[in-house]
Write a protein that holds these residues in place. Structure first.
Motif, mmCIF file in Angstrom:
data_model
loop_
_atom_site.group_PDB
_atom_site.id
_atom_site.type_symbol
_atom_site.label_atom_id
_atom_site.label_comp_id
_atom_site.label_asym_id
_atom_site.label_seq_id
_atom_site.Cartn_x
_atom_site.Cartn_y
_atom_site.Cartn_z
ATOM 1 N N ARG A 164 1.910 -37.602 26.876
ATOM 2 C CA ARG A 164 2.831 -37.982 26.055
ATOM 3 C C ARG A 164 4.173 -37.272 26.181
ATOM 4 N N ARG A 165 4.353 -36.184 27.026
ATOM 5 C CA ARG A 165 5.723 -35.708 27.306
ATOM 6 C C ARG A 165 6.158 -36.244 28.517
ATOM 7 N N GLU A 210 -1.576 -40.855 17.878
ATOM 8 C CA GLU A 210 -0.581 -40.124 18.266
ATOM 9 C C GLU A 210 0.237 -40.684 19.747
ATOM 10 N N LEU A 263 3.622 -44.575 19.274
ATOM 11 C CA LEU A 263 4.982 -44.598 19.533
ATOM 12 C C LEU A 263 5.419 -44.721 20.966
ATOM 13 N N THR A 311 7.161 -48.077 22.350
ATOM 14 C CA THR A 311 8.584 -48.047 23.139
ATOM 15 C C THR A 311 8.431 -48.614 24.020
ATOM 16 N N ASN A 369 7.209 -45.869 13.391
ATOM 17 C CA ASN A 369 8.381 -45.315 13.384
ATOM 18 C C ASN A 369 8.864 -44.541 11.932
ATOM 19 N N HIS A 401 9.016 -41.157 11.578
ATOM 20 C CA HIS A 401 9.704 -39.897 11.454
ATOM 21 C C HIS A 401 11.110 -40.321 11.798
ATOM 22 N N GLY A 427 14.197 -38.508 12.493
ATOM 23 C CA GLY A 427 14.772 -37.879 13.587
ATOM 24 C C GLY A 427 14.336 -38.810 14.946
ATOM 25 N N ARG A 428 13.089 -38.638 15.110
ATOM 26 C CA ARG A 428 12.336 -39.244 16.093
ATOM 27 C C ARG A 428 12.779 -40.851 16.325
ATOM 28 N N ALA A 429 12.525 -41.673 15.352
ATOM 29 C CA ALA A 429 12.784 -43.186 14.989
ATOM 30 C C ALA A 429 14.355 -43.320 15.545
ATOM 31 N N ALA A 436 16.367 -41.229 17.132
ATOM 32 C CA ALA A 436 16.675 -41.103 18.750
ATOM 33 C C ALA A 436 16.249 -42.517 19.419
ATOM 34 N N GLU A 437 15.128 -43.158 19.087
ATOM 35 C CA GLU A 437 14.592 -44.102 19.789
ATOM 36 C C GLU A 437 15.544 -45.275 19.714
#
Length: 295
Positions: free
Chosen positions: A7-8, A77, A80, A84, A113, A115, A117-119, A121-122
């Motif tokens: 996932r990284r 996990e 997302l 994406t 989606n 979170h 900040g994460r969403a 950013a997407e």
């Protein structure tokens, strides 16, 4: 490739191109391909394709599998990452349709989606690269699916997309959390009436009389109305009599894999209304399996 992805990795590292340039995604043992289902608008006595919805056809061992089976096997996990990837595939392959003037609808699950900040950013990453795919925000319609959502996060995401010029749709209205409350919350540009709900509604003798006020109410709230799941001539008749703006369903056109030649010819409404329930059933045995196994 087998097993779960790292996932990284960047999502782009899981996307490849075939010999003719059509892009596909890889997740574990699955190969993910974009398909596009036309969305039509009434134009006199014809229906004209004005948009497509991006859908995913998962393959395993070179054979299509039911999307529900694929998405159900994805651990939380990774969801997302996969969502994406699917969205990126639809954006990247859209130009292969080869037809000017079409809009692109894509799904956005607010439960995944969740979170802020994460969403955010997407969304910003997506809009930043639209020009690379010959797209601009005004061509895009984000369908907020019927899952639960944190209202504050959802409002922030919708505001961000609108700031960029992306329109907002409420998907599957009549099911889950796609309710009047969500319409009040996000003030969508388009409301998609759930196909299964609409099919059941059309079984009632007074369907046309009761559907028209619903469409009028949504129009009064500033939204266009799209009915999905048009699978029989009666569904088309009720939707048209109700004054809807957009239509989608197997009775009109099926999803086609990216790279398939797109049929731009308008559909004759009279011919579609004449396609009886009996004739639909005669050819739907294979089609029903395709619906289950592909999209």
């Amino acid at each position: 490739m087998t097993g779960r992805p790292d996932r990284r990795r960047d999502v782009g590292e899981a996307i490849y191109a075939d010999e003719v340039g059509i892009e596909y995604g890889v997740y574990g043992a699955f190969r993910l391909r974009s398909a596009y289902q036309p969305i039509f608008a009434p134009r006199g006595r014809s229906l004209k394709a004005v948009a497509v919805e991006g859908l995913i056809e998962p393959h395993r061992a070179a054979r299509p599998v039911a999307p529900s089976m694929f998405f159900d096997c994805i651990p939380g996990e990774d969801r997302l990452f996969v969502e994406t990837m699917c969205r990126m595939l639809h954006l990247r392959n859209f130009r292969n349709i080869g037809v000017d003037g079409l809009d692109l609808f894509f799904n956005y699950n607010p439960l995944i989606n969740d979170h802020p900040g994460r969403a955010m950013a997407e969304i910003r990453l997506m809009t930043r690269h639209l020009g690379d795919f010959d797209l601009h925000p005004g061509m895009l319609v984000c369908e907020i699916t019927e899952q639960a959502a944190d209202d504050k996060v959802l409002v922030s995401l919708v505001r961000e997309m609108r700031r960029d010029g992306i329109r907002i749709a409420i998907d599957d209205f009549g099911t889950g959390h796609s309710t009047e409350e969500r319409i009040s919350l996000v003030a969508p540009d388009i409301v998609k009436i759930d196909g299964a709900w609409f099919a059941e509604f059309c079984r009632h003798a007074a369907a046309e009389r009761f559907f028209r006020p619903l469409v009028s109410m949504l129009h009064d709230r500033g939204a266009k109305v799209l009915v999905e799941g048009i699978e029989r001539s009666v569904h088309l008749r009720v939707a048209l009599d109700g004054g809807v703006d957009l239509l989608q369903g197997f009775h009109l056109a099926r999803p086609a894999l990216a790279g398939t030649i797109f049929n731009e010819e308008p559909l004759a409404i009279d011919a579609l209304l004449a396609w009886t329930t009996r004739s639909f059933r005669c050819i739907s045995g294979t089609d029903d399996r395709a619906k289950t196994n592909h999209w």
